[in-house]
Design a protein around this motif. Structure first.
Motif, short mmCIF file in Angstrom:
data_model
loop_
_atom_site.label_atom_id
_atom_site.label_comp_id
_atom_site.label_asym_id
_atom_site.label_seq_id
_atom_site.Cartn_x
_atom_site.Cartn_y
_atom_site.Cartn_z
N TYR A 163 11.36 5.32 -7.27
CA TYR A 163 10.10 5.77 -7.86
C TYR A 163 9.01 4.74 -7.60
CZ TYR A 163 12.26 9.65 -10.44
OH TYR A 163 12.91 10.82 -10.77
N ILE A 164 7.82 5.21 -7.24
CA ILE A 164 6.71 4.29 -7.03
C ILE A 164 5.87 4.19 -8.30
CG2 ILE A 164 6.60 4.79 -4.56
CD1 ILE A 164 3.92 6.27 -5.20
N GLU A 165 5.16 3.08 -8.43
CA GLU A 165 4.25 2.87 -9.56
C GLU A 165 2.99 2.21 -9.05
OE1 GLU A 165 4.06 0.58 -13.91
OE2 GLU A 165 5.90 0.58 -12.72
N LEU A 166 1.83 2.81 -9.32
CA LEU A 166 0.56 2.24 -8.88
C LEU A 166 0.22 1.01 -9.71
CD1 LEU A 166 -1.75 5.32 -8.23
CD2 LEU A 166 -0.21 4.16 -6.66
N LYS A 167 -0.40 0.04 -9.04
CA LYS A 167 -0.80 -1.19 -9.73
C LYS A 167 -2.32 -1.41 -9.65
CE LYS A 167 3.17 -2.65 -11.20
NZ LYS A 167 3.44 -2.74 -12.65
N ASP A 168 -2.95 -0.88 -8.64
CA ASP A 168 -4.39 -1.07 -8.49
C ASP A 168 -4.91 -0.06 -7.48
OD1 ASP A 168 -6.90 -2.05 -8.87
OD2 ASP A 168 -6.51 -4.04 -8.05
N ARG A 169 -6.23 0.12 -7.47
CA ARG A 169 -6.86 0.97 -6.47
C ARG A 169 -7.65 0.08 -5.53
NH1 ARG A 169 -7.56 3.71 -11.27
NH2 ARG A 169 -6.25 5.56 -11.43
N ALA A 170 -7.20 0.04 -4.31
CA ALA A 170 -7.84 -0.86 -3.36
C ALA A 170 -9.29 -0.47 -3.12
CB ALA A 170 -7.06 -0.85 -2.04
N GLU B 102 0.84 -1.19 0.00
CA GLU B 102 0.00 0.00 0.00
C GLU B 102 0.88 1.25 0.00
OE1 GLU B 102 -3.78 2.00 2.40
OE2 GLU B 102 -2.70 0.31 3.28
N VAL B 103 0.52 2.21 -0.83
CA VAL B 103 1.26 3.48 -0.88
C VAL B 103 0.87 4.31 0.33
CG1 VAL B 103 1.71 5.57 -2.21
CG2 VAL B 103 1.33 3.39 -3.39
N MET B 104 1.87 4.80 1.07
CA MET B 104 1.61 5.56 2.29
C MET B 104 2.41 6.85 2.30
SD MET B 104 1.29 2.64 5.23
CE MET B 104 0.59 1.03 4.86
N PHE B 105 1.84 7.85 2.99
CA PHE B 105 2.41 9.19 3.03
C PHE B 105 2.63 9.63 4.47
CE2 PHE B 105 -0.12 8.75 -0.76
CZ PHE B 105 0.48 9.52 -1.75
N ARG B 106 3.63 10.51 4.63
CA ARG B 106 3.87 11.11 5.95
C ARG B 106 4.44 12.50 5.73
NH1 ARG B 106 7.63 7.86 10.05
NH2 ARG B 106 5.67 6.97 10.79
N GLY B 107 3.83 13.50 6.35
CA GLY B 107 4.39 14.85 6.22
C GLY B 107 3.38 15.96 6.40
N ASN B 108 3.84 17.17 6.13
CA ASN B 108 3.07 18.38 6.40
C ASN B 108 2.02 18.70 5.34
OD1 ASN B 108 4.33 19.59 8.90
ND2 ASN B 108 6.15 19.27 7.64
N ILE B 109 1.97 17.92 4.25
CA ILE B 109 0.90 18.11 3.28
C ILE B 109 -0.04 16.91 3.29
CG2 ILE B 109 2.11 19.77 1.82
CD1 ILE B 109 2.79 17.47 -0.10
N VAL B 110 -0.18 16.33 4.47
CA VAL B 110 -1.21 15.33 4.72
C VAL B 110 -2.29 16.01 5.56
CG1 VAL B 110 -1.76 13.14 5.86
CG2 VAL B 110 0.37 13.38 4.57
N SER C 13 -3.17 5.36 1.85
CA SER C 13 -3.84 5.87 0.66
C SER C 13 -4.93 4.94 0.15
CB SER C 13 -2.83 6.10 -0.47
OG SER C 13 -2.36 4.86 -0.98
N GLY C 14 -4.80 3.65 0.44
CA GLY C 14 -5.72 2.68 -0.15
C GLY C 14 -5.32 2.29 -1.56
N ASP C 15 -4.27 2.90 -2.09
CA ASP C 15 -3.77 2.56 -3.42
C ASP C 15 -2.64 1.54 -3.30
OD1 ASP C 15 -5.50 4.27 -4.76
OD2 ASP C 15 -4.14 5.96 -4.62
N LEU C 16 -2.62 0.61 -4.22
CA LEU C 16 -1.61 -0.45 -4.20
C LEU C 16 -0.57 -0.18 -5.27
CD1 LEU C 16 -3.98 -3.52 -3.83
CD2 LEU C 16 -2.92 -2.15 -2.02
N GLY C 17 0.69 -0.38 -4.93
CA GLY C 17 1.75 -0.12 -5.89
C GLY C 17 3.02 -0.85 -5.56
N VAL C 18 4.06 -0.57 -6.34
CA VAL C 18 5.38 -1.17 -6.12
C VAL C 18 6.41 -0.04 -6.03
CG1 VAL C 18 4.76 -3.28 -7.34
CG2 VAL C 18 5.84 -1.39 -8.60
#
Length: 543
Positions: A436-443, A395-403, A425-430
Motif C-alpha cells: 500500500y502506498i501513502e502520500l507524504k507531500d505534494r511536489a 515519487e508516486v508513478m503510474f503505468r497502464g490503460n487508465i493513464v 504524478s509529482g506526488d511524493l509518498g512511501v
C-alpha cells in the motif's frame, strides 16, 4: 513465428474497440424500462436516455460536428450533462467539461486552446460564459440549457439566454435511431479535462475510449456495485468526467440521481426517497452530512458507500460517517489518471484494530485500481523503486490503460510526464511492506479544497499584484470541512500597511472565490541563502 501467430488475425468478428458508449447501448437493450435518471420530478428510462443521447449526437452531426472536434459544456449535474457524455462522443467528437467555478479568463483560454466548435451552457452560468466568449477568439455555436427543475427559491439567479438555440430544440433536431459512430480506434480521444495548472495556463488532459470503458468496470469493482445501484451526484461531473461514473452506471443498469447543489436536506431526501447506494465526494460533503441540522436529516435503511479522494478524512469524520450509516472508501488519483486509480482496499482484519492503528491504515492511499497495470514509488531521476519500508520517500508513478494519452498541444509537458515509461504524478509518498502506498507531500504544491485543485502559484501571483506586497507564499492549511484551504504568508514592503480583509478582497477581484486565501498571516517569509522560499518551514508553522 509460432503456431499461434499464423492465420489468427484480428477481424471485425473478433475485435472491436472498447468504448463506454457500449455500456449505455447494452443497458438500453437489456433494461429499457429501468429508470436511468432521476431529476426532481423527472424520471427517464434507459430507452429514453439512449434515444436522447442519440438525438443529441445526430443533431450535432447535422450541424457540422465531426470526429476530432471539441464540444464544450458548462453544465451542472443535470440530465443534459449525462446525455452530453454519450451524445458528443457518439459523433466522434471530444467532450470538454468546463469547471463551473472558473473565471472568464480561464474559460476563454480553454475554449481557444481546445478550438471549441460548440458550447452547451446552463443558464446558471450564462453570465460568466458570456464574458468568456467575448474574450475568446473562437466563435462556437452556443446552446442554452434551461433546466426545468431549476427551483424558484434557488440560492442563485438563473441568467439570461446567450445562445442562438435552446438545448431541447437542438435535441429535437436529432434522430433517436441515429447510427452513432464507434471509435475508429479505442485510442481515439473521448474527452478533454484541464488541470488547474501549477504555472501559467492549465494543461489539457486527453482521455481515450479504452480508458473510459475500462474505468466503467473498475469503478463497479472498487465501489462494490451490485446490480441496479442508485448513485447520487454529489461529485461534479466536470471533475475528471465525474471520475468516469457517468459512463459507469450503465454497466449495472444503475440509476443516476441528479443534484444541482450539494445541500444536506437534498442529500438526505435522496437517500431516504430513492434508496441511494453510492455517492462520491470530497471531505466537505461528508462534513455536510454528519453536521447537518436535525431538521434536515432523515432515516434510511441501506448502508451507503461513500467514495472520497484527496487528503484522508480525520478519524472523527470517519467515525461519524460510520455511525450515520455510511461505509467510506478512500481513493486517490489525478486528472491524468481518469480520476481514481488507487483504492485503499479495506481488509476485514483491520476492523479489529484499535483507534490509532485503524487511523494509520485509513491514512494510506492504497493499491492500484483493477484497471491499472502498475503503481510504484520511485526515485524521480534514477527511476529505481524505493524499498517497501514505509519510510523511504519517492515519487508516486503510474503505468497502464487508465493513464491519459497526453497533454493537448503540449508535447514537451507530455514527454516530461511520461519520462522513463511511467507517468510521473509529482506526488511524493512511501511504499509499505504490504504494497500500500501513502502520500507524504505534494511536489507541485497543489492545494485540494473541497475536491478542487488550487494552484498556490496562481494565488501568489494575485497577491503579488497588490502594490504593498513584497513576498507571498501560499500553502495548504488542513480544514475539517474543506479538507484544505489556502493560507497565505505575506511580507509587506517597508513602510507599507494593508489589512487581511483588504488583501482577501483584492484576491477576489482576480480569482474565483474558492481559490482565495481564507487566512493571511503577516510575517517575514523564510528563504534560503539563494532567495528561494522555504515552504516546508511555513507548513511547520501552521497551528
Amino acid at each position: 513465428m509460432g503456431i499461434y501467430d499464423e492465420h489468427l488475425d484480428r477481424n471485425a468478428a473478433n475485435y472491436q474497440p472498447l468504448t463506454p458508449l457500449s455500456h449505455l447501448a447494452r443497458a438500453a437493450l437489456v433494461h429499457p424500462e429501468r429508470v436511468a435518471i432521476i431529476h426532481g420530478a423527472l424520471r427517464r428510462t434507459y430507452a429514453e436516455f439512449y434515444a436522447r443521447s442519440r438525438r443529441l449526437g445526430s443533431a450535432l452531426e447535422k450541424r457540422g460536428v465531426r470526429r476530432g472536434d471539441t464540444v464544450a459544456v458548462m453544465l451542472s449535474n443535470t440530465p443534459a450533462m449525462l446525455e452530453a457524455h454519450h451524445g458528443v462522443p457518439m459523433t466522434g467528437a471530444v467532450l470538454l467539461s468546463i469547471n463551473t467555478r472558473l473565471d472568464a479568463d480561464i474559460i476563454a483560454f480553454q475554449l481557444d486552446h481546445s478550438e471549441a466548435r460548440v458550447v452547451l451552457v446552463d443558464r446558471e452560468f450564462s453570465g460568466v460564459m458570456a464574458k468568456a466568449l467575448k474574450k475568446a477568439k473562437v466563435t462556437p455555436l452556443v446552446v442554452d440549457y434551461d433546466d426545468p427543475d431549476f427551483p424558484a427559491d434557488a440560492p442563485v439567479a438563473k441568467g439570461p439566454a446567450i445562445g442562438s438555440l435552446d438545448y431541447e430544440a437542438l435535441v429535437a433536431e436529432g434522430d433517436p435511431d441515429y447510427a452513432w459512430h464507434m471509435p475508429n480506434d479505442e485510442w481515439d480521444a473521448i474527452s478533454l479535462n484541464y488541470t488547474s495548472g501549477t504555472t501559467g495556463n492549465p494543461k489539457g488532459v486527453v482521455y481515450h475510449h479504452r480508458g473510459a470503458a475500462l474505468m466503467g468496470y473498475a469503478n463497479v469493482i472498487a465501489s462494490g456495485m451490485g446490480r441496479y445501484p442508485v448513485y447520487l451526484w454529489t461529485l461534479p461531473m466536470f471533475h475528471c468526467n465525474g471520475w468516469c461514473f457517468p459512463w459507469t452506471l450503465a454497466v449495472q443498469a444503475g440509476t443516476h440521481v441528479c443534484l444541482r447543489w450539494v445541500r444536506a436536506r437534498a442529500m438526505f431526501d435522496a437517500l431516504a426517497d430513492h434508496g441511494v447506494t453510492h455517492l462520491c465526494g470530497a471531505p466537505v460533503v461528508m462534513a455536510t452530512l454528519i453536521n447537518a441540522d436535525a431538521g434536515d436529516k432523515r432515516d434510511f435503511d441501506q448502508t451507503v458507500t461513500f467514495n472520497t479522494a484527496a487528503a484522508p478524512p480525520p478519524q472523527s469524520v470517519l467515525s461519524g460517517m460510520r455511525d450515520a450509516g455510511f461505509e467510506v472508501t478512500h481513493l486517490y488519483g489525478l486528472t491524468e489518471t481518469y480520476g481514481p486509480a488507487v483504492v485503499n482496499e479495506w481488509k476485514d482484519e483491520w476492523n479489529a484494530l484499535d483507534g490509532p492503528a485503524r487511523a494509520a491504515q485509513t491514512a494510506r492511499q492504497g493499491v492500484r485500481y483493477p484497471a491499472l497495470e502498475d503503481l510504484a514509488v520511485m526515485h524521480s531521476e534514477t527511476m529505481e523503486k524505493t524499498p517497501a519500508d514505509g519510510e523511504t520517500i519517492g515519487e508516486v508513478m503510474f503505468r497502464g490503460n487508465i493513464v491519459m494519452r497526453g497533454y493537448l498541444k503540449n508535447p514537451e509537458a507530455s514527454a516530461e510526464a511520461f519520462r522513463g515509461g511511467w507517468f510521473h504524478s509529482g506526488d511524493l509518498g512511501v511504499l509499505h511492506e504490504d504494497g500500500y502506498i501513502e502520500l507524504k507531500d505534494r511536489a507541485k504544491d497543489i492545494i485540494i479544497s473541497g475536491g478542487e485543485n488550487i494552484s498556490s502559484i496562481e494565488v501568489e501571483d494575485a497577491l503579488y499584484q497588490h502594490p504593498d506586497v513584497a513576498t507571498a507564499a501560499v500553502v495548504a492549511k488542513p480544514d475539517e470541512k474543506w479538507g484544505e484551504t489556502p493560507l497565505a504568508f505575506v511580507e509587506l514592503k517597508p513602510g507599507r500597511s494593508v489589512t487581511e480583509a483588504d488583501l482577501i478582497a483584492h484576491c477576489r477581484e482576480r480569482l474565483a472565490r474558492f481559490k482565495c486565501p481564507k487566512e493571511i498571516r503577516f510575517q517575514e517569509v523564510p528563504k534560503t541563502s539563494t532567495g528561494k522560499i522555504q515552504k516546508y518551514v511555513l507548513r511547520k508553522a501552521i497551528g
